[in-house]
Design a protein around this motif. Structure first.
Motif: not given
Ligand code: CTP
Ligand code: MN
Ligand code: MN
Length: 358
Positions: A218-229
């Motif tokens: 659950q703690a993965l997608l938010g930070p992942l997308v933010a970082s890629l962005e």
């Protein structure tokens, strides 16, 4: 007809999930004709008719040899009168007048063009066609009526209409995995969709994300997308939260947390060191307990999935989704940790991903 050591087609089972359907098969002329009619029926909103053509095409894909004559058809499940007529025409004349007329028609060509745009479904495309719109230039001129997703779809149309190669898909998987593991070291990123079925090309890159420890995903997608962005790697992204267990599902679409994105993929070795292409990427996040079901559900093909769910319901009284296998009698989800176990629970022979091209 060439002699064959393969089993008699008379034994071809009724459900697509009971058959092995390789990517390369022996009846492409016939399946392409039938799939044109399937698409055309879907464009008119006639899902039942569309499914009939899709079913017939799917059965032909599983046939271990070229269909030689109409007599061979008696043995195939799900081939109705109309399909039979089309098959006869193609066998006798090399093409079907009906199919050729559809392919030439302005409506079919326009619907193909419009539904090929990211964010444009059948209904939107049909209403644009009704309004007299025919080209991408027509759509660009209508600007304000397009959603943000459709604007991105139009903006990157040329790249997105160019097939993604397996090498490009692997590169994106590795990039996403490296980033995911920077956030959560044990995160897993699996290439699913058509590439997992052995396709050398695809229209997008489907990635299934998870973590060995239930809940940590659950703690993965938010930070992942933010970082890629932040790194300028995303040209478009649209996130959706997990709604499993909160709202009753409205469609056969699953309720995992997800992100529909357009990635900016660098193209090393393209001559120009700054070369890049836009690539559609689907990111979906499943908890470990649902991973096998998500893997099965996101590997496809769409028709194979539809047939699995139909088989589960009609033949076993079970409800299969990308989240689990529900037994309404016992009012419980039947657990499984591998795809093999799911086939076993359904009483089906295991079908490998590369044989799910139904
Ligand atoms: N899928 C899904 N829910 C969605 C979109 C896709 O469950 N909202 C599943 C489909 O059932 C399919 C898989 O994800 O099995 C991949 O879908 P898609 O990318 O549309 O098709 P592919 O088979 O990967 O084909 P392509 O090469 O054109 O991408
Ligand atoms: Mn795909
Ligand atoms: Mn996809």
């Amino acid at each position: 007809v060439t002699p064959s050591k393969e089993p008699d087609p008379a034994v071809l089972p009724a459900y697509g999930c009971q058959r092995r359907t390789p990517l390369a098969h022996h009846n492409a002329m016939l399946t392409e004709a039938l799939e044109t009619l399937a698409r055309d029926a879907a464009f008119s909103g006639d899902e039942t008719r569309s499914l009939a053509f899709t079913r017939a095409a799917s059965a032909l894909k599983a046939l271990p040899r070229r269909l030689g004559s109409l007599r061979d058809l008696a043995a195939l499940p799900g081939v109705g009168k109309h399909c039979r007529r089309v098959i006869q025409e193609v066998l006798e004349d090399g093409s079907s007048a009906e199919v050729e007329a559809v392919r030439r028609s302005e409506r079919y060509r326009t619907m193909q063009l419009f539904t090929g745009i990211f964010g444009v479904g059948t209904r939107t495309a049909a209403s644009w066609y009704q309004e007299g719109l025919r080209t991408l230039a027509d759509l660009r001129a209508t600007g304000p009526r397009l959603s943000r997703q459709q604007q991105a779809g139009l903006q990157y149309w040329e790249d997105l209409a160019t097939p993604v190669t397996l090498a490009e898909a692997e590169a994106i998987r590795e990039l996403v995995q490296a980033e995911a593991q920077r956030i959560l070291p044990d995160a897993t990123v699996t290439l699913v969709g058509g590439f997992r079925r052995g396709k050398p090309m695809g229209h997008d890159v489907d990635l299934l994300l998870s973590h060995p420890e239930e809940g940590r995903e659950q703690a993965l997608l938010g930070p992942l997308v933010a970082s890629l962005e932040q790194q300028g790697l995303l040209l478009y992204q649209q996130r959706q939260p997990n709604t499993f267990g909160q709202e009753p599902s409205s469609s056969s679409m699953d309720q995992f947390e997800r992100c529909f994105a357009i990635a900016r993929l660098a193209l090393p070795g393209a001559g120009d060191p700054g070369a890049w292409r836009a690539t559609r990427v689907d990111l979906v996040v499943a908890p470990r307990s649902q991973f096998a079901f998500a893997l099965l559900g996101w590997t496809g093909s769409r028709h194979f999935e539809r047939e699995l769910r139909r088989f589960a319901g009609r033949q076993r009284g079970l409800a299969l989704s990308s989240h689990g296998l529900y037994d309404p009698q016992r009012e419980m989800f039947l657990p499984a940790t591998t795809e093999e176990e799911i086939f076993q629970l359904l009483g089906l022979d295991y079908v490998a991903p590369t044989e799910r091209n139904a």
